[in-house]
Each structure stands twice: as C-alpha cells, then as structure tokens.
Enzyme design. Sequence first.
Site, PDB file in Angstrom:
ATOM      1  N   HIS A 170      -7.767  -5.372  -0.705  1.00 33.73           N
ATOM      2  CA  HIS A 170      -6.646  -4.976  -0.217  1.00 33.73           C
ATOM      3  C   HIS A 170      -5.862  -5.433   1.179  1.00 33.73           C
ATOM      4  O   HIS A 170      -4.827  -5.506   1.216  1.00 33.73           O
ATOM      5  CB  HIS A 170      -7.050  -3.209  -0.062  1.00 33.73           C
ATOM      6  N   ASP A 171      -6.719  -5.794   2.317  1.00 35.85           N
ATOM      7  CA  ASP A 171      -6.339  -6.371   3.279  1.00 35.85           C
ATOM      8  C   ASP A 171      -5.494  -7.705   2.988  1.00 35.85           C
ATOM      9  O   ASP A 171      -4.662  -8.149   4.045  1.00 35.85           O
ATOM     10  CB  ASP A 171      -7.532  -6.734   4.081  1.00 35.85           C
ATOM     11  N   SER A 185       0.921  -1.270  -0.095  1.00 38.42           N
ATOM     12  CA  SER A 185       0.169   0.164  -0.173  1.00 38.42           C
ATOM     13  C   SER A 185       0.904   1.164  -0.046  1.00 38.42           C
ATOM     14  O   SER A 185       1.799   1.466  -0.725  1.00 38.42           O
ATOM     15  CB  SER A 185      -0.899  -0.103   1.269  1.00 38.42           C
ATOM     16  N   ARG A 229     -11.993   6.085   9.311  1.00 38.84           N
ATOM     17  CA  ARG A 229     -11.472   4.736   9.392  1.00 38.84           C
ATOM     18  C   ARG A 229     -12.660   3.810   8.906  1.00 38.84           C
ATOM     19  O   ARG A 229     -12.222   2.565   8.108  1.00 38.84           O
ATOM     20  CB  ARG A 229     -11.370   4.492  10.713  1.00 38.84           C
ATOM     21  N   ASP A 261      -8.567  -6.716  -4.633  1.00 42.07           N
ATOM     22  CA  ASP A 261      -8.165  -5.412  -4.047  1.00 42.07           C
ATOM     23  C   ASP A 261      -8.784  -4.625  -5.038  1.00 42.07           C
ATOM     24  O   ASP A 261      -7.964  -4.100  -6.466  1.00 42.07           O
ATOM     25  CB  ASP A 261      -6.575  -5.397  -4.218  1.00 42.07           C
TER      26      ASP A 261
END
Lengths: 402, 402
Positions: free
Chosen positions: B379-380, B178, B248, B346
């Site tokens: 993405h995680d 990232s 968040r 992602d």
Amino acid sequence: MSQPATTLAAGGAGSSVGVVETRYLDLPEPVRLDCGRELHPVRVAYETYGALSPRRDNVILVCHALSGDAHAAGLAKAPPEESARDGFGAEGHGKGLGWWDGMIGPGKAFDTDRFFVVSTNLLGGCRGTTGPSSPDPATGRPYGPDFPVITVADMVRTQRAFLDALGVERLAAVAGGSLGGMQALEWAVRYPGQVDAVVVIASTHALHPQGVAWNAIARESILRDPAWQGGRYYGTGRAPDAGMGIGRMVGHITYLSAPALEAKFGRRLQSSGDLRYTITEPEFEVESYLRHQADSFVRRFDANTYLYTSRALTYFDLAREHGGGSLARALGGVEARTLLIAFSSDWLYPPSASREIEQALRGLGKPVELQVIEAPYGHDCFLLEEARQTPVIRRFLERGSS
Amino acid sequence: MSQPATTLAAGGAGSSVGVVETRYLDLPEPVRLDCGRELHPVRVAYETYGALSPRRDNVILVCHALSGDAHAAGLAKAPPEESARDGFGAEGHGKGLGWWDGMIGPGKAFDTDRFFVVSTNLLGGCRGTTGPSSPDPATGRPYGPDFPVITVADMVRTQRAFLDALGVERLAAVAGGSLGGMQALEWAVRYPGQVDAVVVIASTHALHPQGVAWNAIARESILRDPAWQGGRYYGTGRAPDAGMGIGRMVGHITYLSAPALEAKFGRRLQSSGDLRYTITEPEFEVESYLRHQADSFVRRFDANTYLYTSRALTYFDLAREHGGGSLARALGGVEARTLLIAFSSDWLYPPSASREIEQALRGLGKPVELQVIEAPYGHDCFLLEEARQTPVIRRFLERGSS
C-alpha cells in the site's frame, strides 16, 4: 501407559479415544537450555492415547502450537472453562474435546489402534508443564520474567527427557502443525537416529519477516499493558488481559485468509439496521468476533507463556541454528522420512516455506513428500481440514511400517 | 490565494513549490453530519500551491490519508518535530517536506504551473482542522469522546463548504490515495456536477473485512490503553501512546508487502552476533523498526483523531451509502472522468477493489481508466512510486483540458 478407548456416541470419522485425564511427570534431571541456563525442576503435563507396543516401537509424539496444550484428543475428565480449540473450528466443538481430536483416535490420521500417541504441554507452557507461571525454586514465587528465555530446541530437549523418563527411546513419528511443526523439524535434525518419520504441517524452517513482525506486535501489546507489571502480575489481581487480547486479535487475523473473512463476515453490521455511529462498540460482525476471541482466550491463557512461546517461534531458524546459514547443511543429517503439508491460503506459514524444506531434503537425496492442500481458511486449515489431511497422513505412516 | 513558488535547490524531478505556511479558515456555517448532528464552529487547515486562474477553473483538491495533514507539498515554514511522511519513504526525507511533495509542484504530476492545488487537513484531524482535540464550545474543553462520529461524506461536506468560502465552485480534479481516494470517490458521487475528474489511488469503494479487522485492532489497542481514559486524556499529562503505538505497528505491516519486508529486513538480528535471549528488547531488525515507527508516530498524532478517522474509513461503503447495496447504482450519477491507480502488491487496498469500480463505471458507459502498477512495496507504493504515477496522472489530467 495405555488409555481406555471408551468409544463416544458423539464420535465422528473414526472414533474417540474416550475420556482422558492429563497426567504429570517430573523430570529427574535439569534441562540444559540454549541460553546457557539450566532449568530444574521441570514438570511435564502429558496425555497418551492408544497402547504402547511391547517393543515400544509405535510411539508418535504430537506437538502443539502456540495456544494448545497436552489435551490433544478425547474428552477431558475435567473440561476447562474455555476450549483450547481456537478460531472457526471452536464453534460447535465441545469444550472438553482435545484440540486435535479429529486427527487422533481409532481409525483416524494418527490411529490409536496402531500407535501409542503421546502429547505433552510444551516447555514454557501454562497448562501443566513448567513455565513462567510456575514457582521459581529460588524464591517460591512464580518465575515471571525470571523464567529463562527458551527456544524450540529447548522444548524438544524437554520432550526428549520426558520420553526417556517414560522409557521410550525411538519415535515412530513426531507430528505437529505451526509451532508444533517446528518442534517436529527440530526433532529430525537434533535426534536423527531416534525418529523414523516427521509430519510437519503448516510450518516453516524459519518464520518470514512479516511473521516476525506480527509476533513482535502481539508481544508488544502485552509488554505495553501496565497490568503486565514487568511480568510480575501473578497474585496482584491484575493481568495484562487487555494487551494479550490485542495480541490474540492480531493472531486470529493472521491465522485466517482474507477470502475466509470475506466469506464468513463480509461487511455485515452488528445491528440489523444502519450504522450506530460508535467509536467504542463493535459495529461490524468481524469486530464483534475479534472481541469475543480475545475475551475467551485471556480467560484460559497466561500472558507470559504467550511472550515466551512467541519469542521461541520467532527465534526458530534451522539454517542459522544447525547449518551456519544453510538449510541444506542443517538438514544434512536427517534420517527420518518427512511429510510436509501446507495450505494454499496460509500466508503466515506459506507453502513456499514447506517447498524450501522439500527441495533441500530432495537435494540431499532424503525421502520427503510435500502435499499442498487447496483450502481457503489460511493457517487455521491445519486444525480445520482434518478430513483431507487424514488420508495423506495415514498413507505416509503406513508406508513406514511396510 | 497563490503561493510564491520559490524553487528549492534540493528539488528532484520537477521543482519545489518552495516554502509554505499552513493557513486556517473558519467555516461560516455549521457542517451537517451523517450521524444527525451539526458541528460548529469548524476550522479548516489548508495549504495551496500554484495560482488560481482568473476563471477559477484550475483547482485540484488533494485529500490526505489517515495520518497526513494539509502540508502536502513544499517545505514547511515551521518544520514539525516529526515528518508526516511515513514508512520507507520517510527515510532521507526532510522533516519539513510535504507528504506528497514528489507529486505536487512545477512540472510534477499535479503541475502547479497549470493547476491551483488545494490541500486541507480532514475533518476530525489533529493538524489544524477541527477534530476531537479541538475545544468543544459547549464546555470550552477538548471534545474528546463527545466529538461526533464522522464519515468520509462528512469530510467531503467540510471540503465543499471550505471551497465555497474560498469562492471555488468547480474542481478540475479531486485526488487522493487510500482514505484520500475514498474522499475523491465520495466527491464524484456526492457532487457530480462540480468535479471534472477524480484520481483515486490505492483505494476502494469499501474496505474488505480483513481491512475492517486491522482497523478494529488498531482502535481496540487505543481503547484498551488505560491512559486513553475514556477519550478524556487531554491535559492529564497522559495519553494512550502505548496503545496507539501498537495500532501504528499493525498499520505499518499492513501498508507493506511481505516481500518488501523480506527484502528490507530479512531475519537480520539487531546485534551482529548471536541471539541475546530477550523477551522485552528488539532482537530482529524488523522489531526495532516497528518500535521506531510507533514512537515517532505518537509524538505527532492524536489518538482520538486516529480512532475517528479509522472509524470513518471502515464505514465508507459507496454501494451501501448511495446505491442501496449496488455499486453500479451508487456510481450512476457520476459525471467526472475517473483515473484509478492500484499497486500489484497492495493487499490492504488490493487492485481487485479498483477493478470493481472500473467495471461498474465502464458498465455505465462512463469514462474510466485503471492502471495497475507492478511494484513491490504494498500500500505504501502510493507514496513511493511517484515516478511511475506521474506520467499516468499528467496524461490523464491533460486529456481533460483538450
């Protein structure tokens, strides 16, 4: 009930229904709600386009989405400050034009030469129909957080009661996009003998968890704004505009597709030159666009209506409500012909949801048609791709009358 | 510089680097920034794992993402209240474990039996490295909004200066996911003679406009929180936790894929029974999850660091900064071998961005390898799919030493 169809010089494909004034009707009876409460009085803001046939068999009810209102077509007699027409489509769109003006009118998808089109502001709204900003008869002050938590079924019950008051028993069709499509589906399930056809555009039988999450974030951003004041902000001179603006920004990005954002904004900077090294000011064009969308939205919309409407659309779940968890069982009693339209790039109300409805109806032997339109603008397509929806809808509605 | 490798009984694949303490180094010289300002003093928080070789040629710099810190591996000597490990991966993860513990250690992807792994908190951070919450020497109070607007290049300049102070000239590799991957790319372009290899995971040469928009929304939600107080909230007893929590939440949903949310939460309700008809309380499990993630994040993170870091990663644009708009030109001087890893699901840092980098490097005749891993967590994945990244990275790093 009919509306004079003053053709406007500015009319595009088809012509305009002309100048329209929103009217109001007070329901004679309380509306019974899913949550167990009753709501009374209930006022419904509405507009009609076209002429009611002597047999009252040409009525199409049009249902709006989260941020719409009763003014679906034509030119408002008293144009509002901000258009209810959102997103990309808002640009160049006259402020007084109805949010679905491209679809409703003489020769258009919902042809007012043939149909009597009725559009109401939904229950919980802030544009004339009773909602959280309306006076609570118990206190004389706006309901605020004391407004009952409503569902899509409650919106539909209110429309049913409104049409009763209008003397309309059957509907030739119910049509809507997004949350409006949910209402159309609810109509087909709840009042199967009273709807001939439903047109469900860019919608779903139950929002997927990511959509639930986006809505939760938008609501949280209102709830966490100190100006929300527990929902009792009316008359205080403060409103949760900051928080609702954030919610609206989230909404906007979910209504669009990544490729559409790429095509429209790319990574272009606001200033023609180089970076300005700023944390607080928009630097990219897309950042500026988001602020603009948020600012214009908060000028015309009530935050509590946003909360209640967003909650209703996340609750909506045909299988849970009507089928004990089974979509097929929920749809078992549907008598209406169903047209589903979905857009390839819509990731908030993806084509897969429409396909699930189609397959369930087809499995039950019910007449259903699914059109997936290849178009790049995401969920906003339902407001933008009018030219491509029009022939599909006209053909579908014509088949019903043959 | 080396760290005692106390093997933990709890170690998984590979073993643990043991108990680690974050250390601090004050740079001797000011750091010159892209915005034209100089920053001094600059303190860098860092950890190291493994042993520096006598020839100092086994150093791997690991760069963290937006919410990480210097504690990349092992067990923190003083475990923080909240883990810096986020999202799905945080569950069941010990609070003191480094955010990339699965990847760094004896026998792991970044093998500390062979490499001396260095991890720093990035410039602008809030976990030991100088950032907006650090004292401004001009006033003695925290910088707040007077902290200069920084870029990824500034983060990399700071790392360069830090490694100089450590006596490390060349890097065997720079690795990160990232925003960390952006730093690795910036290293390859900015200091071509000083990096042998870069490992760029779930990253991009320039965030796409939708990603720019998500970041803008997250920042706006902080800026619009009255508790932000123009950035001068330190010592006031109030912080923009509400706004940063919203930011968040947005981040979390963009880090995950829609199918992952579907698999993990579906539309399950919080209460086992039916709807509770509430606007203010979580009703769906995914709503509750979002609140929990927001609440735990704001307890460990500084809102101004969020603003500055988010701004830096949206600015990052290799083609604009180094190639006059051409990615190929920007990468023209790269000497390092490049490994790109992307994840099929992602959508924030999609495989297409990695493919663009791969094609540009390949077109220039430079050694590059792209691995797109099919995995569902969005993405995680870069924090979750350690087992599948490990052989790819080990093989890539081994080839370099042959």
